[in-house]
Design a protein around this motif. Structure first.
Motif, PDB file in Angstrom:
ATOM      1  N   VAL A 185      14.791  71.333 -96.823  1.00  0.00           N
ATOM      2  CA  VAL A 185      14.783  70.091 -97.413  1.00  0.00           C
ATOM      3  C   VAL A 185      13.350  69.522 -97.080  1.00  0.00           C
ATOM      4  N   SER A 186      12.755  69.793 -95.965  1.00  0.00           N
ATOM      5  CA  SER A 186      11.224  69.280 -95.938  1.00  0.00           C
ATOM      6  C   SER A 186      10.382  70.124 -96.957  1.00  0.00           C
ATOM      7  N   VAL A 187      10.545  71.594 -97.026  1.00  0.00           N
ATOM      8  CA  VAL A 187       9.876  71.976 -98.163  1.00  0.00           C
ATOM      9  C   VAL A 187      10.048  71.190 -99.559  1.00  0.00           C
ATOM     10  N   GLN A 188      11.218  71.077 -99.887  1.00  0.00           N
ATOM     11  CA  GLN A 188      11.331  70.389-101.198  1.00  0.00           C
ATOM     12  C   GLN A 188      10.759  69.237-101.326  1.00  0.00           C
ATOM     13  N   VAL A 189      10.578  68.121-100.220  1.00  0.00           N
ATOM     14  CA  VAL A 189      10.152  67.047-100.240  1.00  0.00           C
ATOM     15  C   VAL A 189       8.587  67.289-100.396  1.00  0.00           C
ATOM     16  N   THR A 190       8.042  68.179 -99.517  1.00  0.00           N
ATOM     17  CA  THR A 190       6.455  68.370 -99.523  1.00  0.00           C
ATOM     18  C   THR A 190       6.118  68.822-101.032  1.00  0.00           C
ATOM     19  N   MET A 191       6.938  69.830-101.469  1.00  0.00           N
ATOM     20  CA  MET A 191       6.497  70.252-102.881  1.00  0.00           C
ATOM     21  C   MET A 191       6.511  69.314-103.973  1.00  0.00           C
ATOM     22  N   ALA A 192       7.634  68.324-103.785  1.00  0.00           N
ATOM     23  CA  ALA A 192       7.704  67.184-104.810  1.00  0.00           C
ATOM     24  C   ALA A 192       6.373  66.333-104.863  1.00  0.00           C
ATOM     25  N   HIS A 193       6.112  66.183-103.441  1.00  0.00           N
ATOM     26  CA  HIS A 193       4.523  65.357-103.249  1.00  0.00           C
ATOM     27  C   HIS A 193       3.436  66.189-103.921  1.00  0.00           C
ATOM     28  N   TRP A 194       3.528  67.334-103.788  1.00  0.00           N
ATOM     29  CA  TRP A 194       2.278  67.993-104.460  1.00  0.00           C
ATOM     30  C   TRP A 194       2.425  68.109-105.883  1.00  0.00           C
ATOM     31  N   PHE A 195       3.642  68.413-106.439  1.00  0.00           N
ATOM     32  CA  PHE A 195       3.768  68.473-108.029  1.00  0.00           C
ATOM     33  C   PHE A 195       3.483  66.902-108.558  1.00  0.00           C
ATOM     34  N   ASN A 196       3.920  65.909-107.795  1.00  0.00           N
ATOM     35  CA  ASN A 196       3.510  64.453-108.322  1.00  0.00           C
ATOM     36  C   ASN A 196       2.130  64.425-108.320  1.00  0.00           C
ATOM     37  N   ALA A 197       1.239  64.637-107.310  1.00  0.00           N
ATOM     38  CA  ALA A 197      -0.169  64.598-107.034  1.00  0.00           C
ATOM     39  C   ALA A 197      -0.740  65.440-108.257  1.00  0.00           C
ATOM     40  N   TYR A 198      -0.276  66.627-108.446  1.00  0.00           N
ATOM     41  CA  TYR A 198      -1.037  67.479-109.351  1.00  0.00           C
ATOM     42  C   TYR A 198      -0.742  66.681-110.737  1.00  0.00           C
ATOM     43  N   GLN A 199       0.358  66.446-111.201  1.00  0.00           N
ATOM     44  CA  GLN A 199       0.691  65.983-112.465  1.00  0.00           C
ATOM     45  C   GLN A 199      -0.168  64.607-112.722  1.00  0.00           C
ATOM     46  N   SER A 200      -0.422  63.849-111.697  1.00  0.00           N
ATOM     47  CA  SER A 200      -1.221  62.477-111.756  1.00  0.00           C
ATOM     48  C   SER A 200      -2.549  63.060-111.959  1.00  0.00           C
ATOM     49  N   GLN A 201      -3.299  64.184-111.378  1.00  0.00           N
ATOM     50  CA  GLN A 201      -4.196  64.626-111.534  1.00  0.00           C
ATOM     51  C   GLN A 201      -4.794  65.291-113.158  1.00  0.00           C
ATOM     52  N   VAL A 202      -3.620  65.793-113.367  1.00  0.00           N
ATOM     53  CA  VAL A 202      -3.492  66.592-114.951  1.00  0.00           C
ATOM     54  C   VAL A 202      -3.515  65.250-115.954  1.00  0.00           C
ATOM     55  N   THR A 203      -2.721  64.382-115.868  1.00  0.00           N
ATOM     56  CA  THR A 203      -2.827  63.241-116.706  1.00  0.00           C
ATOM     57  C   THR A 203      -3.927  62.107-116.442  1.00  0.00           C
ATOM     58  N   GLY A 204      -4.419  62.091-115.414  1.00  0.00           N
ATOM     59  CA  GLY A 204      -5.496  61.198-115.283  1.00  0.00           C
ATOM     60  C   GLY A 204      -4.959  59.879-114.667  1.00  0.00           C
ATOM     61  N   GLY A 205      -3.712  59.914-114.005  1.00  0.00           N
ATOM     62  CA  GLY A 205      -3.233  58.658-113.316  1.00  0.00           C
ATOM     63  C   GLY A 205      -3.362  58.544-111.833  1.00  0.00           C
ATOM     64  N   GLN A 206      -2.795  57.563-111.347  1.00  0.00           N
ATOM     65  CA  GLN A 206      -3.086  57.380-110.106  1.00  0.00           C
ATOM     66  C   GLN A 206      -1.933  58.446-109.055  1.00  0.00           C
ATOM     67  N   VAL A 207      -2.302  58.790-108.149  1.00  0.00           N
ATOM     68  CA  VAL A 207      -1.366  59.446-107.370  1.00  0.00           C
ATOM     69  C   VAL A 207      -0.466  58.415-106.633  1.00  0.00           C
ATOM     70  N   ALA A 208       0.745  58.242-106.838  1.00  0.00           N
ATOM     71  CA  ALA A 208       1.620  57.328-106.033  1.00  0.00           C
ATOM     72  C   ALA A 208       2.224  57.931-104.838  1.00  0.00           C
ATOM     73  N   LEU A 209       1.799  57.791-103.659  1.00  0.00           N
ATOM     74  CA  LEU A 209       2.414  58.246-102.486  1.00  0.00           C
ATOM     75  C   LEU A 209       3.423  57.380-101.922  1.00  0.00           C
ATOM     76  N   SER A 210       4.548  58.097-101.490  1.00  0.00           N
ATOM     77  CA  SER A 210       5.546  57.146-100.847  1.00  0.00           C
ATOM     78  C   SER A 210       5.091  56.792 -99.487  1.00  0.00           C
ATOM     79  N   GLN A 211       5.784  55.875 -98.927  1.00  0.00           N
ATOM     80  CA  GLN A 211       5.474  55.520 -97.480  1.00  0.00           C
ATOM     81  C   GLN A 211       6.025  56.756 -96.656  1.00  0.00           C
ATOM     82  N   PRO A 212       5.191  56.941 -95.532  1.00  0.00           N
ATOM     83  CA  PRO A 212       5.640  58.040 -94.573  1.00  0.00           C
ATOM     84  C   PRO A 212       7.015  57.697 -93.845  1.00  0.00           C
ATOM     85  N   SER A 213       7.694  58.797 -93.722  1.00  0.00           N
ATOM     86  CA  SER A 213       8.946  58.516 -92.918  1.00  0.00           C
ATOM     87  C   SER A 213       8.521  58.731 -91.681  1.00  0.00           C
ATOM     88  N   SER A 214       9.649  58.204 -90.863  1.00  0.00           N
ATOM     89  CA  SER A 214       9.770  58.516 -89.431  1.00  0.00           C
ATOM     90  C   SER A 214      10.971  59.334 -88.885  1.00  0.00           C
TER      91      SER A 214
END
Length: 168
Positions: free
Chosen positions: A12-41
């Motif tokens: 599950v951690s791998v899925q969460v991490t990869m989702a963050h990476w894919f979202n950041a990459y998509q934002s970079q490709v489209t010129g959008g802002q990288v929207a990071l979720s709040q860190p979990s504890s």
């Protein structure tokens, strides 16, 4: 290449991490802002574990498992003479099945309304029993320990349940 040790992250951690990476990459490709979720504890999960360890439920569950596993089978690998070799010991218990056999096994599991992973776990127990000549086998089944409160927490949140299989 990116790698991690299984002791620090579960699937599950791998899925969460990869989702963050894919979202950041998509934002970079489209010129959008990288929207990071709040860190979990992991703190609430650890607190829940501590509360459970101090509970009546834990003592009841512990007594149940101590009773169920009181007649443990003998250790498998402790009884098998180990030959000096550079090959890993795991190869001595590795088995393969053909695609055709796997499909037949999958069909049999479905016909008997048994989940495939449970049927494969049973097959693994049979293979161990045959390999080591035992009529009872204890092995562990990994279970995830995630719910809505800790789904986005990175870390190893898994438990292990002992499974005793007896053959007659």
């Amino acid at each position: 290449a990116w790698s991690f040790h299984h002791i620090i992250a579960d699937s599950v951690s791998v899925q969460v991490t990869m989702a963050h990476w894919f979202n950041a990459y998509q934002s970079q490709v489209t010129g959008g802002q990288v929207a990071l979720s709040q860190p979990s504890s992991i703190a609430p999960t650890l607190e829940a574990d501590r509360d459970y360890a101090d509970s009546v439920d834990f003592r009841r569950d512990l007594a149940y498992w101590v009773d169920r596993m009181s007649e443990r089978p003998a250790r498998l690998l402790g009884e098998v003479p180990v030959q000096k070799t550079s090959a890993p010991l795991a190869r001595s218990v590795t088995r393969s099945i053909s695609g055709e056999t796997y499909e037949a096994f999958q069909s049999a599991a479905k016909a008997n309304e048994v989940p495939l992973n449970r049927a494969l776990f049973g097959l693994f127990s049979v293979a161990l029993a045959r390999r080591f000549g035992h009529t009872d086998i204890v092995s562990g089944l990994a279970l995830h320990r995630r719910d809505r409160t800790n789904f986005h927490v990175l870390g190893m949140l898994a438990g292990l349940i002992p499974v005793l299989t007896k053959f007659e």
